[in-house]
Design an enzyme around this catalytic site. Structure first.
Site, mmCIF file in Angstrom:
data_model
loop_
_atom_site.group_PDB
_atom_site.id
_atom_site.type_symbol
_atom_site.label_atom_id
_atom_site.label_comp_id
_atom_site.label_asym_id
_atom_site.label_seq_id
_atom_site.Cartn_x
_atom_site.Cartn_y
_atom_site.Cartn_z
ATOM 1 N N HIS A 79 0.843 -1.202 0.000
ATOM 2 C CA HIS A 79 0.000 0.000 0.000
ATOM 3 C C HIS A 79 0.879 1.253 0.000
ATOM 4 C CE1 HIS A 79 -2.934 3.038 1.166
ATOM 5 N NE2 HIS A 79 -2.205 3.316 2.235
ATOM 6 N N ASP A 108 6.960 21.156 -26.557
ATOM 7 C CA ASP A 108 6.988 19.819 -25.982
ATOM 8 C C ASP A 108 8.053 19.810 -24.898
ATOM 9 O OD1 ASP A 108 7.131 16.854 -25.694
ATOM 10 O OD2 ASP A 108 5.860 16.963 -27.466
ATOM 11 N N TRP A 144 6.882 0.100 4.083
ATOM 12 C CA TRP A 144 7.429 0.789 2.902
ATOM 13 C C TRP A 144 8.816 1.352 3.177
ATOM 14 C CZ3 TRP A 144 8.963 5.756 1.459
ATOM 15 C CH2 TRP A 144 8.794 6.753 2.423
ATOM 16 N N SER A 172 13.515 5.728 -13.844
ATOM 17 C CA SER A 172 12.419 6.459 -14.469
ATOM 18 C C SER A 172 12.296 7.868 -13.887
ATOM 19 C CB SER A 172 11.126 5.681 -14.266
ATOM 20 O OG SER A 172 10.013 6.515 -14.312
ATOM 21 N N SER A 173 12.359 7.960 -12.556
ATOM 22 C CA SER A 173 12.225 9.272 -11.915
ATOM 23 C C SER A 173 13.361 10.196 -12.304
ATOM 24 C CB SER A 173 12.255 9.133 -10.400
ATOM 25 O OG SER A 173 11.044 8.667 -9.939
ATOM 26 N N HIS A 256 13.355 11.868 3.407
ATOM 27 C CA HIS A 256 12.751 13.137 3.762
ATOM 28 C C HIS A 256 12.574 14.070 2.586
ATOM 29 C CE1 HIS A 256 10.518 15.345 6.538
ATOM 30 N NE2 HIS A 256 10.960 16.392 5.913
ATOM 31 N N GLU A 258 12.087 13.105 -0.272
ATOM 32 C CA GLU A 258 10.983 12.455 -0.979
ATOM 33 C C GLU A 258 9.627 12.971 -0.498
ATOM 34 O OE1 GLU A 258 10.651 10.307 -3.394
ATOM 35 O OE2 GLU A 258 8.550 9.777 -3.079
ATOM 36 N N TYR A 260 8.971 15.921 0.506
ATOM 37 C CA TYR A 260 8.720 17.222 -0.121
ATOM 38 C C TYR A 260 8.529 17.101 -1.611
ATOM 39 C CZ TYR A 260 9.729 18.960 4.437
ATOM 40 O OH TYR A 260 9.678 19.179 5.771
ATOM 41 N N SER A 271 -1.502 27.190 -5.387
ATOM 42 C CA SER A 271 -1.308 28.625 -5.618
ATOM 43 C C SER A 271 -2.078 29.088 -6.848
ATOM 44 C CB SER A 271 0.178 28.939 -5.805
ATOM 45 O OG SER A 271 0.915 28.480 -4.704
ATOM 46 N N HIS A 305 14.995 13.133 11.993
ATOM 47 C CA HIS A 305 13.831 13.276 12.885
ATOM 48 C C HIS A 305 12.896 12.073 12.760
ATOM 49 C CE1 HIS A 305 11.730 15.758 9.504
ATOM 50 N NE2 HIS A 305 11.379 14.510 9.405
ATOM 51 N N HIS A 306 13.162 11.213 11.765
ATOM 52 C CA HIS A 306 12.399 9.961 11.680
ATOM 53 C C HIS A 306 12.969 8.898 12.610
ATOM 54 C CE1 HIS A 306 10.121 11.190 8.039
ATOM 55 N NE2 HIS A 306 11.196 11.900 7.796
ATOM 56 N N THR A 331 7.027 27.192 5.477
ATOM 57 C CA THR A 331 5.700 26.629 5.233
ATOM 58 C C THR A 331 4.627 27.595 5.706
ATOM 59 O OG1 THR A 331 6.726 24.513 5.727
ATOM 60 C CG2 THR A 331 4.354 24.512 5.434
ATOM 61 N N LYS A 334 3.977 30.249 3.224
ATOM 62 C CA LYS A 334 3.105 29.842 2.127
ATOM 63 C C LYS A 334 1.638 29.866 2.557
ATOM 64 C CE LYS A 334 4.523 27.242 -1.047
ATOM 65 N NZ LYS A 334 5.211 28.174 -1.936
ATOM 66 N N ARG A 453 1.511 1.418 15.233
ATOM 67 C CA ARG A 453 1.189 1.254 13.820
ATOM 68 C C ARG A 453 1.656 -0.123 13.366
ATOM 69 N NH1 ARG A 453 5.769 4.903 10.656
ATOM 70 N NH2 ARG A 453 4.691 4.138 8.807
#
Lengths: 528, 305
Positions: A79, A108, A144, A172-173, A256, A258, A260, A271, A305-306, A331, A334, A453
């Site tokens: 998932h 293009d 994950w 790919s990315s 991390h 990732e 963002y 926006s 921080h994880h 943040t 924004k 979890r």
């Protein structure tokens, strides 16, 4: 040789798409590829969503009812992986493909053939990943985040295929991001300086930079895993002088930024939508750009921080606590800019605007729970509880995914030439809005009360809120099938859209026909 | 941002061929490693398909260029694209260098009981386990914390052997060779810019030659490590970091060598590249300078200190 050249010239002359399946296999057109990305991500969203339904169904009551614990673990792992790498990221790449060339006045993407390759790797990568469900020992079952040694010493044999599928997703990315950066740096219409670019373009420029910087690090992490599992190295094994915590450092150095990567394009989309439906110019354009840049740069120095509870030196705990809290500043800039844009605007609440407003409120809520988690001593209480699950689902579902839905409603008239059904769109919004909150808000409570979890069974005192959460999850899940219906209906037909579509819309993409012609700009438009 | 009309590209069948080849490659590689039926066959199939696809794809790009189809803007896209590709490669190596720095600064000292998070050795000993006892914080670390029960202990490392043996130290020669090759590839570039194809071909040939010698010496070093030092992938964290860093670097040297060889063939047999228009070669030479820089980092962090 000459035959080749003549062939080229012939193909230059006709400007419509090729017929049949060949169009989609061989295409180099940014709109075709964008469409492929978007449909692919929708399919993955539904598959990953079905897995979420299995998870929530099992958690409806305490005790084991529906699945085996092993299979439950495979479900939570797939998932997460499918929603992140198959759902959110390809959806944003699809939007970038459709919109960036139109927004900057390019014909293009800069490297169209590589663009096609970036897309077609994905179906294969996810075929490999999903096929692991049918392999001996089952699919990856370590979450994950695939922490070692769960993903090395104790991993199922299918982990090998998981590793290779991550490798090609990364390829790919990286190719997709190189393409976006090169397009933006090299293909802007004359007169469009960097600080005149639409914010969605800015957000993707920064996102693409983050992707190129961290996807190779993920490739390095899974390569070390592969070597540890099959070739006797000891990167993540203390018996050989390595350290399982090293895996977490490398993973979150990728992970991390990732996070963002999955929210910056959303900032861009929101926006645009708030500006359009407030019928005002965006408040604080340049501060928006600088805020995104600061968030991107800070994202490289907050990863641990994880890992507050893993046993790091005190100095590291403090550093990562403060650096994380620092991100609240840009943040906040924004969020206040969006509010200031709406202030005294003549606002109407069409579906995209509803999703965008929900984004601002609910993403901020997810951001606040993030701030709570950033406080190291408090995190010792929250770590690995449902509070964390509630936090990241608040930033990803009513954050990233709501922004994608907002973008679909906002730009689908430009893509298809048809207006969606406003009544159905609003109904979809309210069902999703209620569903998402009923699902995830109670998870804050059960998390603070101590429910861990990644468990298929739980103590009795968590039963009530889990039941509520599951009910919300099925409401949210089925309203996405309704979303599929609305999208298909719009593609099939609907009220003809005008070129500008929305009264307050600005930007180059609203100056071309609806639907946008197959090749948007064959001559660069002038930007004043 | 040139004026005039944009270049609008054709549809192409190469990308999906490449994606399919990649699919065969990963299914084959996974199957080979996991020992499933036909894994190796699929791997070879993928490899052959990938090589052919890349050959024809690149050939098309070259032909388009020779036919003058690519605009100044498209050429610039290739330049940007290559630069960002190299940046992604830098980040790939950063992961492995990061792992090296982490184990040297934190993991190994902690395992030896030093520092803020040092393993509580007394506690471990009280439990009646003598796993980590005697493990010391040195680098290169030959011993493993498990005293060789799961991992093997090497006899010798690749570190600096002292001034008396310095001339027999292969990494030193490899450094000299690779640094020289960066100079020769630059001379080749100058030759091309000055319009001398002869000088270009000679210097480029010399570069490819140096690359091959480098790879040969690297292979000799690996043979030495496995056959005489007992230093393998299996000999703890030193072996892991040493072989993965030098191995990926060697693989990138091999790729760079292939790129430069293609450029050499294009120049010698097909007279490609003009004085002011030779980005194919330039891209390969950028890549070459990149692997050279990585080697300097390796030489310093893996071999010397």
């Amino acid at each position: 040789m000459s035959a080749v050249i003549e062939n080229h010239h012939n193909e230059h002359d006709h400007h419509g798409p090729a017929k049949g399946l060949k169009r989609w296999f061989y295409t180099t057109n940014h709109k075709d590829i964008g469409t492929l990305y978007l449909w692919f991500s929708f399919a993955m969203f539904l598959i990953g969503g079905a897995m979420a339904m299995i998870i929530r169904a099992e958690l409806f009551q305490p005790g084991m009812q529906i699945v085996e614990p092993e299979f439950y673990n495979q479900m939570i792992t797939l998932h997460g992986l499918i929603m992140i790498f198959g759902g959110v990221m390809p959806a944003f790449v699809g939007l970038a493909n459709w919109l960036v060339p139109m927004m900057i006045g390019a014909p293009d993407m800069a490297l169209p053939r590589m663009n096609n390759l970036s897309f077609w790797i994905l179906p294969f990568a996810f075929f490999v990943l999903l096929s692991s469900l049918f392999m001996e020992g089952g699919a990856p079952n370590f979450g994950w985040t695939f922490y070692a040694p769960l993903s090395t010493t104790y991993a199922p044999p299918s982990t090998t295929f998981f590793i290779f599928s991550v490798h090609i997703m990364g390829a790919s990315s990286i190719m997709g991001s190189i393409n976006v950066i090169v397009t933006i740096m090299n293909m802007r219409a004359p007169g469009m300086g960097l600080m005149k670019m639409p914010l969605f373009v800015w957000s993707w420029l920064i996102t693409a930079y983050l992707l190129i910087a961290v996807m190779p690090v993920l490739a390095g992490a899974v390569t070390m895993m592969l070597m540890d599992i099959h070739f006797g190295t000891s990167f993540f094994n203390a018996a050989g002088g390595g350290d399982p915590v090293l895996f977490q450092h490398i993973f979150w150095f990728f992970g991390h930024p990732e996070v963002y990567i999955m929210i910056l394009p959303a900032f861009g989309i929101v926006s645009h939508i708030i500006e359009t439906f407030s019928r005002k110019q965006l408040f604080g354009y340049s501060s928006m750009v600088w805020a995104m840049l600061s968030i991107a740069i800070l994202s490289f120095v907050v990863w641990a921080h994880h890992m507050f509870t893993v046993g790091m030196p005190l100095a590291a705990e403090l550093f990562f606590m403060w650096s994380t809290m620092l991100i609240a500043v840009p943040t906040g800039v924004k969020v206040f800019n969006w509010i200031a844009t709406m202030f005294k605007g003549s606002i109407t609440f069409e579906t995209p605007m509803l999703f965008a407003c929900a984004f601002v409120v609910l993403f901020t809520l997810g951001g606040f729970s993030g701030l709570m988690l950033a406080i190291t001593p408090a995190d010792f209480q929250y770590h690995d509880t449902y509070f964390v699950v509630a936090h990241f689902h608040y930033v990803l579902v009513p954050g990233a995914i709501f922004s994608i839905m907002a973008a679909v409603y906002y730009w689908i008239p430009k893509w298809t030439g048809n207006m969606y059904d406003e009544r159905l769109g609003r109904l979809h919004f309210w069902l999703s809005f209620i569903g998402v909150n009923v699902t995830f808000f109670p998870q804050h409570f059960i998390g603070l009360a101590g429910m861990p979890r990644r468990v298929p069974d739980y103590a009795l005192q968590f039963a009530d809120w889990n039941m509520v959460s599951t009910a919300g999850a099925f409401l949210f899940g089925f309203s996405q099938v309704f979303f599929l219906f609305i999208v298909v209906k719009t593609v099939m037909g609907g009220k003809q859209a005008t070129d500008q579509v929305w009264e307050g819309a600005r930007g180059l993409e609203w100056t071309v026909d609806s639907p946008a012609p197959y090749h948007t700009f064959s001559v660069p438009p002038k930007v004043s | 941002m040139s004026g005039g009309n944009y270049y609008v590209p054709d549809s192409s069948r190469y990308p999906i061929f490449a994606a399919t080849s990649l699919f065969f490659l990963v299914m084959g590689a996974g199957g080979t490693i996991n020992g499933t039926d036909n894994g190796t066959t699929v791997l070879y199939l993928g490899f052959i398909c990938m090589t052919l696809t890349m050959f024809f794809w690149f050939r098309t790009v070259v032909q388009e260029h020779l036919a003058g189809l690519d605009s100044a803007q498209l050429k610039k896209s290739y330049v940007f694209g290559m630069a960002w590709f190299i940046f992604s490669e830098v980040m790939f190596f950063a992961a492995f260098f990061g792992a090296l720095f982490y184990v040297r600064t934190f993991a190994v000292p902690w395992l030896a009981g030093e520092g803020e998070k040092g393993a509580p050795i007394e506690f471990v000993q009280e439990m009646g386990v003598d796993f980590w006892t005697g493990f010391e914080n040195t680098w290169p670390v030959i011993a493993t914390p498990d005293n060789g029960s799961e991992y093997e202990i090497a006899d010798k490392t690749m570190a600096f052997p002292g001034w008396s043996n310095v001339l027999a130290w292969l990494p030193l020669w490899n450094t000299i060779i690779l640094l020289s090759s960066s100079v020769t590839v630059h001379f080749a570039h100058l030759g091309l810019k000055n319009g001398s194809r002869k000088s270009f071909n000679r210097w480029l040939g010399a570069t490819v030659g140096l690359a091959v010698i480098f790879l040969g010496l690297q292979a000799a070093e690996y043979y030495e490590a496995y056959a005489h030092y007992g230093l393998t992938l299996n000999s703890g964290i030193y072996g892991s970091t040493f072989f993965m860093l030098t191995g990926f670097h060697g693989f990138h040297v091999f790729l760079g060598c292939c790129m430069l060889s293609v450029m050499l063939v294009r120049s010698v047999f097909f007279n490609h590249f003009e004085t002011h228009d030779h980005f194919g070669f330039e891209a390969a030479s950028w890549y070459w300078h990149f692997v050279d820089v990585v080697w300097v980092m390796l030489f310093f962090f893996v071999y010397i200190i």
